[in-house]
Write a protein that holds these residues in place. Structure first.
Motif, PDB file in Angstrom:
ATOM      1  N   ALA A 127       0.919  -1.254   0.129  1.00 21.75           N
ATOM      2  CA  ALA A 127       0.077  -0.052  -0.020  1.00 21.75           C
ATOM      3  C   ALA A 127       0.919   1.063   0.123  1.00 21.75           C
ATOM      4  CB  ALA A 127      -0.857  -0.083   1.232  1.00 21.75           C
ATOM      5  N   GLY A 160       2.454  -2.292  11.051  1.00 20.74           N
ATOM      6  CA  GLY A 160       3.680  -2.419  12.054  1.00 20.74           C
ATOM      7  C   GLY A 160       4.286  -1.117  12.268  1.00 20.74           C
ATOM      8  N   SER A 220      16.135 -14.101  20.882  1.00 25.62           N
ATOM      9  CA  SER A 220      15.970 -12.606  20.313  1.00 25.62           C
ATOM     10  C   SER A 220      16.528 -11.784  21.385  1.00 25.62           C
ATOM     11  CB  SER A 220      14.388 -12.580  19.793  1.00 25.62           C
ATOM     12  OG  SER A 220      13.695 -12.614  21.123  1.00 25.62           O
ATOM     13  N   ILE A 274      13.080  -0.311  16.922  1.00 25.91           N
ATOM     14  CA  ILE A 274      11.970  -0.498  17.457  1.00 25.91           C
ATOM     15  C   ILE A 274      11.265   0.826  17.768  1.00 25.91           C
ATOM     16  CG2 ILE A 274      12.129  -2.773  17.882  1.00 25.91           C
ATOM     17  CD1 ILE A 274      12.248  -2.186  21.005  1.00 25.91           C
ATOM     18  N   GLU A 302       5.115  -9.386  24.764  1.00 24.47           N
ATOM     19  CA  GLU A 302       3.378  -9.263  24.593  1.00 24.47           C
ATOM     20  C   GLU A 302       3.149  -8.663  23.396  1.00 24.47           C
ATOM     21  OE1 GLU A 302       0.532  -9.824  26.835  1.00 24.47           O
ATOM     22  OE2 GLU A 302       2.125 -11.172  27.108  1.00 24.47           O
ATOM     23  N   GLY A 303       4.002  -8.455  22.249  1.00 21.55           N
ATOM     24  CA  GLY A 303       3.581  -7.556  20.999  1.00 21.55           C
ATOM     25  C   GLY A 303       2.573  -8.562  20.231  1.00 21.55           C
TER      26      GLY A 303
HETATM   27  C1  FAD Z   1      13.821  -8.708  19.559  1.00 18.78           C
HETATM   28  C2  FAD Z   1      12.129  -8.808  19.432  1.00 18.78           C
HETATM   29  C3  FAD Z   1      11.683  -9.926  20.177  1.00 18.78           C
HETATM   30  C4  FAD Z   1      10.208  -9.837  20.356  1.00 18.78           C
HETATM   31  N1  FAD Z   1       9.799 -11.017  21.122  1.00 18.78           N
HETATM   32  C5  FAD Z   1       8.159 -11.203  21.096  1.00 18.78           C
HETATM   33  C6  FAD Z   1       7.653 -12.274  21.931  1.00 18.78           C
HETATM   34  O1  FAD Z   1       8.451 -13.186  22.131  1.00 18.78           O
HETATM   35  N2  FAD Z   1       6.359 -12.152  22.090  1.00 18.78           N
HETATM   36  C7  FAD Z   1       5.434 -11.207  21.458  1.00 18.78           C
HETATM   37  O2  FAD Z   1       4.222 -11.495  21.619  1.00 18.78           O
HETATM   38  N3  FAD Z   1       6.026 -10.217  20.786  1.00 18.78           N
HETATM   39  C8  FAD Z   1       7.453 -10.008  20.550  1.00 18.78           C
HETATM   40  N4  FAD Z   1       7.824  -9.061  20.075  1.00 18.78           N
HETATM   41  C9  FAD Z   1       6.944  -7.977  19.348  1.00 18.78           C
HETATM   42  C10 FAD Z   1       6.481  -8.505  18.111  1.00 18.78           C
HETATM   43  O3  FAD Z   1       7.296  -9.032  16.942  1.00 18.78           O
HETATM   44  C11 FAD Z   1       5.358  -7.377  17.445  1.00 18.78           C
HETATM   45  O4  FAD Z   1       4.902  -6.732  18.450  1.00 18.78           O
HETATM   46  C12 FAD Z   1       4.360  -7.589  16.720  1.00 18.78           C
HETATM   47  O5  FAD Z   1       5.008  -8.211  15.443  1.00 18.78           O
HETATM   48  C13 FAD Z   1       3.455  -6.661  16.052  1.00 18.78           C
HETATM   49  O6  FAD Z   1       2.568  -7.174  14.974  1.00 18.78           O
HETATM   50  P1  FAD Z   1       1.788  -6.246  14.016  1.00 18.78           P
HETATM   51  O7  FAD Z   1       0.848  -7.101  13.425  1.00 18.78           O
HETATM   52  O8  FAD Z   1       1.352  -5.048  14.711  1.00 18.78           O
HETATM   53  O9  FAD Z   1       2.947  -5.837  13.033  1.00 18.78           O
HETATM   54  P2  FAD Z   1       4.111  -6.731  12.288  1.00 18.78           P
HETATM   55  O10 FAD Z   1       4.180  -8.263  12.447  1.00 18.78           O
HETATM   56  O11 FAD Z   1       5.364  -5.956  11.837  1.00 18.78           O
HETATM   57  O12 FAD Z   1       3.191  -7.007  10.842  1.00 18.78           O
HETATM   58  C14 FAD Z   1       3.097  -5.723  10.062  1.00 18.78           C
HETATM   59  C15 FAD Z   1       2.868  -6.719   8.365  1.00 18.78           C
HETATM   60  O13 FAD Z   1       2.706  -5.316   7.556  1.00 18.78           O
HETATM   61  C16 FAD Z   1       3.347  -5.409   6.402  1.00 18.78           C
HETATM   62  N5  FAD Z   1       3.734  -4.291   6.064  1.00 18.78           N
HETATM   63  C17 FAD Z   1       4.219  -3.059   6.084  1.00 18.78           C
HETATM   64  N6  FAD Z   1       4.026  -1.990   5.514  1.00 18.78           N
HETATM   65  C18 FAD Z   1       3.206  -2.590   4.562  1.00 18.78           C
HETATM   66  C19 FAD Z   1       2.604  -1.810   3.309  1.00 18.78           C
HETATM   67  N7  FAD Z   1       2.847  -0.386   2.991  1.00 18.78           N
HETATM   68  N8  FAD Z   1       1.739  -2.131   2.372  1.00 18.78           N
HETATM   69  C20 FAD Z   1       1.332  -3.749   3.050  1.00 18.78           C
HETATM   70  N9  FAD Z   1       2.040  -4.438   3.903  1.00 18.78           N
HETATM   71  C21 FAD Z   1       3.008  -3.860   4.594  1.00 18.78           C
HETATM   72  C22 FAD Z   1       4.679  -6.063   6.716  1.00 18.78           C
HETATM   73  O14 FAD Z   1       5.381  -6.700   5.681  1.00 18.78           O
HETATM   74  C23 FAD Z   1       4.301  -7.061   8.171  1.00 18.78           C
HETATM   75  O15 FAD Z   1       4.115  -8.346   7.702  1.00 18.78           O
HETATM   76  C24 FAD Z   1       9.201  -9.087  19.581  1.00 18.78           C
HETATM   77  C25 FAD Z   1       9.793  -7.843  19.194  1.00 18.78           C
HETATM   78  C26 FAD Z   1      11.541  -7.851  19.088  1.00 18.78           C
HETATM   79  C27 FAD Z   1      11.955  -6.543  18.270  1.00 18.78           C
END
Ligand code: FAD
Length: 395
Positions: A127, A160, A220, A274, A302-303
């Motif tokens: 997007a 994200g 991680s 982050i 918790e993310g």
């Molecule tokens: C080191 C580390 C360890 C972690 N460990 C944990 C854990 O153990 N447990 C836990 O619960 N959380 C953990 N987290 C946090 C967790 O990874 C995130 O909070 C979670 O992925 C957020 O989910 P989301 O769906 O908001 O975003 P995301 O998972 O980031 O998904 C966003 C999606 O949007 C897509 N996207 C982006 N821009 C566009 C666009 N313009 N058009 C179309 N698609 C797009 C991306 O490709 C992606 O697939 C950790 C984070 C880090 C950094």
């Protein structure tokens, strides 16, 4: 004519797919746009707390989660410079315990479930623009060879917070010494007890380890940019991930012990910085779910829970309105914003304090001394971080 939907969701991480499944179950027509091809690896510790087990069931992936995820995590620990401190993990509903499932597996399962519920999936499409209108809004999406316009009344940002982009909902780039960068790898053959999830504290950062699916040990961590620069001086010719890894092995004997003889299963992945903090769950007529609405330091793991739950809560609030005109959207937005804060604000604040202590120069030692005296504080911290807090739209 542009393709028409009730809702367009940008991003197919756990937040986007949970929203898509929730709305599709109401009979709404949903488009979900994901720029990466799946399966894809992601920087994440991959642990999902027990309180989400029922939600995963409702989302249609409960059976596969139970079949594939790693062992139940029944104990938490602190791995820092000195002796290990351990405490029980508080269970979720009944006797359920959290488990870890690789994001390459989990995100694909959830996207398949959204497709099965009737969502139209655009993948790999990015997007690139959102234009708001009073009745309907349009989104431009691009593949390597094509451009399309989609229209809907409800617009959901679920993309994200770590990647820059052209959308108005993307966060501006930052480059500050105290920003945290994230790294992750899988290992085969580590010697971590199956039911133990240690929090790792080391000068300049923090991390975690847990057994996930297919006998993969997920490691991680997050490291401050300035500390990473120093670690790279100490490990010349190493990648950023290797330099941090060497720094952790040198600072935490327990990590070195668990990983002695273990083999990397695939390359390191890196992301960031982050963007922890509380943002807005509804702004300019765009709903936000997952990290883009607000993000906790991953020290509390918790993310994924916050992403799944925020998507589900938003779908429940939108489900209270039959027609999504501008007034209905504003009412749903206000209710969602307040439910969001109630569910997530405390854990985001707690995680900010914990990460500040863990990553400070003496923080690991202080944590170890305190937790060593009061091991129950580890269990209490896990509970305060939301690991036992029920999901509102399920109770
Ligand atoms: C080191 C580390 C360890 C972690 N460990 C944990 C854990 O153990 N447990 C836990 O619960 N959380 C953990 N987290 C946090 C967790 O990874 C995130 O909070 C979670 O992925 C957020 O989910 P989301 O769906 O908001 O975003 P995301 O998972 O980031 O998904 C966003 C999606 O949007 C897509 N996207 C982006 N821009 C566009 C666009 N313009 N058009 C179309 N698609 C797009 C991306 O490709 C992606 O697939 C950790 C984070 C880090 C950094």
């Amino acid at each position: 004519m542009n393709a028409q939907f009730d809702a367009i969701i940008i991003g197919a991480g756990p937040a986007g797919t949970a929203t898509a499944i929730g709305l599709a179950k109401q009979g709404r027509s949903v488009a979900i746009i994901e720029r990466s091809a799946f399966p894809r690896r992601k920087v994440c510790g991959e642990f999902t707390s027990a309180v989400n087990v029922d939600l995963l069931e409702r989302l249609g992936v409960g059976a596969e989660f139970r079949r594939q995820a790693g062992p139940e995590v029944r104990r938490v620990a602190l791995f820092a410079a000195g002796n290990t401190v351990e405490a029980p993990m508080p269970p979720g509903q009944g006797t359920a315990f959290g488990r870890a499932l690789g994001r390459d597996v989990l995100d694909s399962l959830l996207l398949d479930a959204a497709r099965d519920e009737g969502a139209t999936v655009f993948q790999p499409w990015r997007a690139t623009d959102i234009v708001r209108g009073v009745e309907r809004s349009s989104v431009t999406i691009e593949s390597p060879t094509e451009q399309l316009q989609l229209e809907a009344s409800v617009m959901v940002a679920a993309h994200g917070s770590w990647e820059p982009g052209k959308l108005k909902t993307n966060l501006a780039k930052i480059n500050r010494p105290h920003d945290f960068l994230g790294f992750k790898a899988h290992f085969h053959g580590g010697r971590l007890p199956p039911d133990l999830m240690p929090l790792i504290a080391f000068p300049g950062g923090y991390g975690g380890m847990v057994w996930a699916d297919h006998d993969r040990l997920s490691l991680s961590f997050c490291m401050r940019r300035d500390a990473l620069a120093r670690a790279r001086l100490a490990s010349p010719n190493s990648s950023a991930a290797d330099a941090t890894y060497n720094h952790i092995l040198g600072s935490c004997p327990d990590v070195a012990d668990v990983l002695r003889g273990a083999e990397l299963a695939g390359p390191w992945v890196a992301a960031g910085p982050i963007r922890p903090g509380i943002r807005s769950a509804f702004e300019n007529d765009v709903f936000r779910v997952g990290n883009i609405a607000g993000e906790s330091h991953p020290i509390i793991a918790e993310g994924i829970a916050m992403a799944l739950q925020s998507g589900w809560i938003l779908a429940a609030q939108l489900g209270k309105h039959e027609h999504w005109d501008i007034d209905a959207r504003a009412a749903a937005g206000q209710a969602y914003r307040s439910a969001w804060r109630n569910q997530f604000a405390t854990r985001i604040r707690l995680a900010a304090i914990l990460s500040g202590v863990a990553a400070s120069s003496n923080g690991a030692k202080l944590m170890q001394a305190f937790i060593g005296r009061f091991p129950v504080s580890l269990s209490l911290g896990a509970a305060l971080s939301g690991k036992t807090k029920p999901v509102p739209a399920l109770v």
